[in-house]
Design a protein around this motif. Structure first.
Motif, PDB file in Angstrom:
ATOM      1  N   ASP A  42     -48.368  37.001  19.305  1.00 21.10           N
ATOM      2  CA  ASP A  42     -47.296  36.624  20.230  1.00 21.10           C
ATOM      3  C   ASP A  42     -45.975  36.657  19.464  1.00 21.10           C
ATOM      4  N   ASN A  43     -45.341  37.819  19.308  1.00 19.25           N
ATOM      5  CA  ASN A  43     -45.542  38.981  20.110  1.00 19.25           C
ATOM      6  C   ASN A  43     -45.246  40.252  19.315  1.00 19.25           C
ATOM      7  N   ALA A  44     -45.658  40.270  18.000  1.00 19.54           N
ATOM      8  CA  ALA A  44     -45.445  41.499  17.217  1.00 19.54           C
ATOM      9  C   ALA A  44     -46.205  42.663  17.837  1.00 19.54           C
ATOM     10  N   GLY A  89     -40.101  42.984  26.227  1.00 22.09           N
ATOM     11  CA  GLY A  89     -40.875  41.911  25.612  1.00 22.09           C
ATOM     12  C   GLY A  89     -40.004  41.151  24.625  1.00 22.09           C
ATOM     13  N   HIS A  90     -40.522  40.032  24.112  1.00 14.83           N
ATOM     14  CA  HIS A  90     -39.674  39.242  23.216  1.00 14.83           C
ATOM     15  C   HIS A  90     -39.934  39.557  21.747  1.00 14.83           C
ATOM     16  N   ILE A  91     -38.839  39.566  20.994  1.00 15.51           N
ATOM     17  CA  ILE A  91     -38.916  39.868  19.559  1.00 15.51           C
ATOM     18  C   ILE A  91     -38.956  38.574  18.746  1.00 15.51           C
ATOM     19  N   GLY A 105     -34.523  34.791  22.105  1.00 14.55           N
ATOM     20  CA  GLY A 105     -34.265  33.628  22.971  1.00 14.55           C
ATOM     21  C   GLY A 105     -35.398  33.278  23.904  1.00 14.55           C
ATOM     22  N   HIS A 106     -36.558  33.948  23.767  1.00  9.61           N
ATOM     23  CA  HIS A 106     -37.707  33.649  24.623  1.00  9.61           C
ATOM     24  C   HIS A 106     -38.296  32.285  24.263  1.00  9.61           C
ATOM     25  N   SER A 107     -38.629  32.096  22.982  1.00 10.33           N
ATOM     26  CA  SER A 107     -39.351  30.892  22.551  1.00 10.33           C
ATOM     27  C   SER A 107     -38.428  29.691  22.396  1.00 10.33           C
TER      28      SER A 107
HETATM   29 ZN    ZN Z   1     -44.994  35.462  24.071  1.00 10.81          ZN
END
Ligand code: ZN
Length: 594
Positions: free
Chosen positions: A261-263, A250-252, A294-296
């Protein structure tokens, strides 16, 4: 292959050890951190996770790949003239910019679809037919994500202003390059600056336009550059001698403090790493747990880097990947439109029924979103988002569709705070994830049924044939799919007699993975095994989807489409022939020897 396989004792032991202590402590800490990709706050979040992993003796690595990241800066908009006023606007990641200089232009309103929400990302572009927008700023409804909903290059507009559906302006990203670009994907950003405004202010501008022309001045800035971002990967080994692993990720990084989104997802990853590590002597296969940056702000740059860097390892050893985004949110009490590939549908439904005591529904085809960066490599997946608000509650609250936070419209805004997390829902979702993962790690034969995948492909081909009519014959594809379906029937019959034979089990699992490598890649991609298709709606079996354009194609363009189909059908049938050969080999392997 038995979607209902389980080991009740191990399951009970693992579920009993999952608690809210560690995950809630993470959620509370992360609710104070604005985790922009590559930022100091994000580094603190990484330290928090790695210090816990070290404390628990879980082996892990922190990588620092250099990726293309874009952090939005300030944006301004004001109307010109004697009654000029300032409006709050935002600009998304990867928007072209004016470098902070004001640009003046006339505003033009092109009505869009009301409250399309996140779904606009997966629709085809609309074009402003018959309207000369040269030198104008186009205003329309939408989230501005990937600047969908408008053919900006064709319109001649100098900027686009998207009216968000509600009170808050949602942060977003405009590039359709999946991960950092290569030579084939450097041109996937919109041609002009993108701005977003909230519904009331957008309406005020629409009202002004009804009284005559409106001239505005706007500016925007982004900080777009190649920079190091963190990727944390922990590994808990299994008992088996093979290198097989499941990737749980998952993304940090976040917009604002991003709790829903997304703790909550980061907390789920950490808690399951803790508990699976305690029970590692009972795990057959290994589990890798990854937190991506780098997700968002890089369109899944972290997971894409991992898919590139470890491509061969993933191809050879990854049995499935499981994404974890926005679990445990407020009011998220149902599992509707859950992401799962067809082959995993029956399995995931049985898990949700066993753990949460409810029925669930799937999207049918996993959306091209959310760190699902392993389609090109051909890896089966289930989950991305998990629980969500019931549709009736969404309607009752006047909400619109968003891409996370369990349906809470705090998603991608300043409102995504600790209030969005829900302890009971988080505990339930962690139990669902843990059960699904355990059953995948320990199933004697992987719990996926690729006949369901073939059925999804066949249904897509039937739609394409309808569109193509007599102009193009897709029967070779349907015939190959039928042959594959029959072979799979025989294969799963043979698997049912495996019993305790370890060699037969291992051959069966290898076959399942080999089939995934062919069918997932065919079903979801067309840009090649080692590239990423763009971040936009991708239909089932995209290689043949251009058949849908045939009914409306200009006479001069039809031969191009027919050529495309002729070539792509050859490629598809050839892949299906390989799949049939793989299945026949598996059957041969399973049959009794003299
Ligand atoms: Zn997310």
């Amino acid at each position: 292959m038995d979607p209902a396989w389980r080991d009740p004792a191990t399951e009970a032991a693992i579920l009993a050890d999952i608690s809210l202590d560690e995950p809630w402590a993470l959620v509370e800490h992360f609710s104070t951190l604005t985790r922009l990709s590559g930022s100091e706050d994000e580094a603190r979040a990484v330290d928090y996770i790695t210090s816990r992993l070290s404390e628990w003796g879980i082996e892990h690595a922190v990588y620092h790949p250099t990726c293309l990241i874009s952090l939005p800066g300030p944006a301004t908009l004001r109307t010109l003239g004697p009654d000029g006023r300032n409006f709050n606007v935002k600009t998304p990641s990867f928007s072209p910019t004016t470098d902070g200089q004001e640009v003046e232009a006339e505003l033009v309103y092109i009505p869009g679809s009301q409250a399309a929400g996140i779904n606009e990302l997966f629709f085809e572009q609309r074009t402003a037919v018959g309207q000369d927008l040269r030198g104008k700023i186009v205003m329309t409804e939408g989230l501005g994500i990937a600047a969908r909903g408008f053919d900006l290059a064709g319109s001649g507009a100098v900027a686009a202003l998207f009216i968000n559906p509600g009170e808050r302006i949602h942060e977003g990203i405009t590039t359709t390059s999946w991960g950092s670009p290569d030579l084939t994907s450097t041109d996937r950003t919109p041609p002009v600056p993108i701005l977003a405004i909230n519904r009331p202010d957008g309406q005020a501008l629409i009202d002004m336009l009804s009284n005559g022309p409106v001239h505005v001045a706007f500016s925007n800035q982004t900080d777009t550059s190649w920079r190091e971002i963190p990727v944390v990967v922990a590994e808990i080994p299994g008992r088996a001698e093979s290198d097989d692993f499941l990737l749980f990720h998952g993304h940090i990084d976040s917009w604002h403090v991003g709790v829903g989104d997304n703790a909550t997802g980061d907390a789920t990853l950490l808690e399951l790493a803790r508990v699976f590590n305690q029970h590692r002597d009972k795990l057959d296969r290994a589990i890798r747990v990854a937190w991506w940056s780098g997700h968002s702000h890089g369109r899944y740059a972290g997971s894409t880097w991992y898919a590139d860097e470890f491509a061969l390892d993933i191809l050879q050893n990854c049995i499935a990947h499981v994404n974890c985004d926005s679990p445990g949110c407020r009011w998220a009490t149902v599992y509707e439109n859950v992401s799962w590939m067809s082959e995993a549908g029956a399995f995931v439904q049985s898990v949700i029924r066993d753990v949460a005591g409810m029925d669930s529904s799937g999207e049918g085809h996993v959306l091209r979103a959310g760190d699902c960066s392993f389609n090109n490599l051909g890896v089966t997946t289930y989950f991305m988002l998990s629980s969500t608000m019931p549709q009736e509650l969404v309607a009752e609250k006047g909400y619109y569709s968003v891409g996370g936070c369990g349906g809470n419209i705090a998603w991608h805004t300043e409102d995504d705070t600790i209030d969005i997390a829900d302890r009971d829902n988080l505990l339930r979702d962690m139990r669902v994830y843990a059960t699904a993962i355990l059953r995948t790690l320990n199933a004697p034969v992987l719990p996926f049924d690729y006949r369901a995948t073939v059925d999804e492909l066949s249904a897509a081909v039937a739609r394409y044939q309808d569109a193509a009519g007599h102009d193009f014959d897709l029967e070779p594809t349907q015939d190959a799919l039928e042959a594959l379906r029959d072979a799979l029937d025989e294969m799963y019959e043979a698997f049912a007699t495996i019993g305790d034979d370890d060699d037969r089990r291992s051959a069966a699992n290898d076959a399942q993975v080999d089939i995934a490598r062919i069918l997932v890649t065919l079903g979801y991609t067309r840009d090649g095994r080692f590239r990423q298709d763009p971040a936009r709606g991708i239909p089932t079996l995209p290689a043949l989807a251009c058949a849908l354009q045939l009914p409306d194609a200009d006479p001069g363009f039809r031969p191009v489409l027919l050529n495309e189909l002729r070539r792509e059908q050859n490629a598809v049938v050839w892949e299906l022939i390989q799949a049939v050969a793989t299945v026949e080999q598996a059957i041969e392997w399973q049959s009794p020897r003299e």
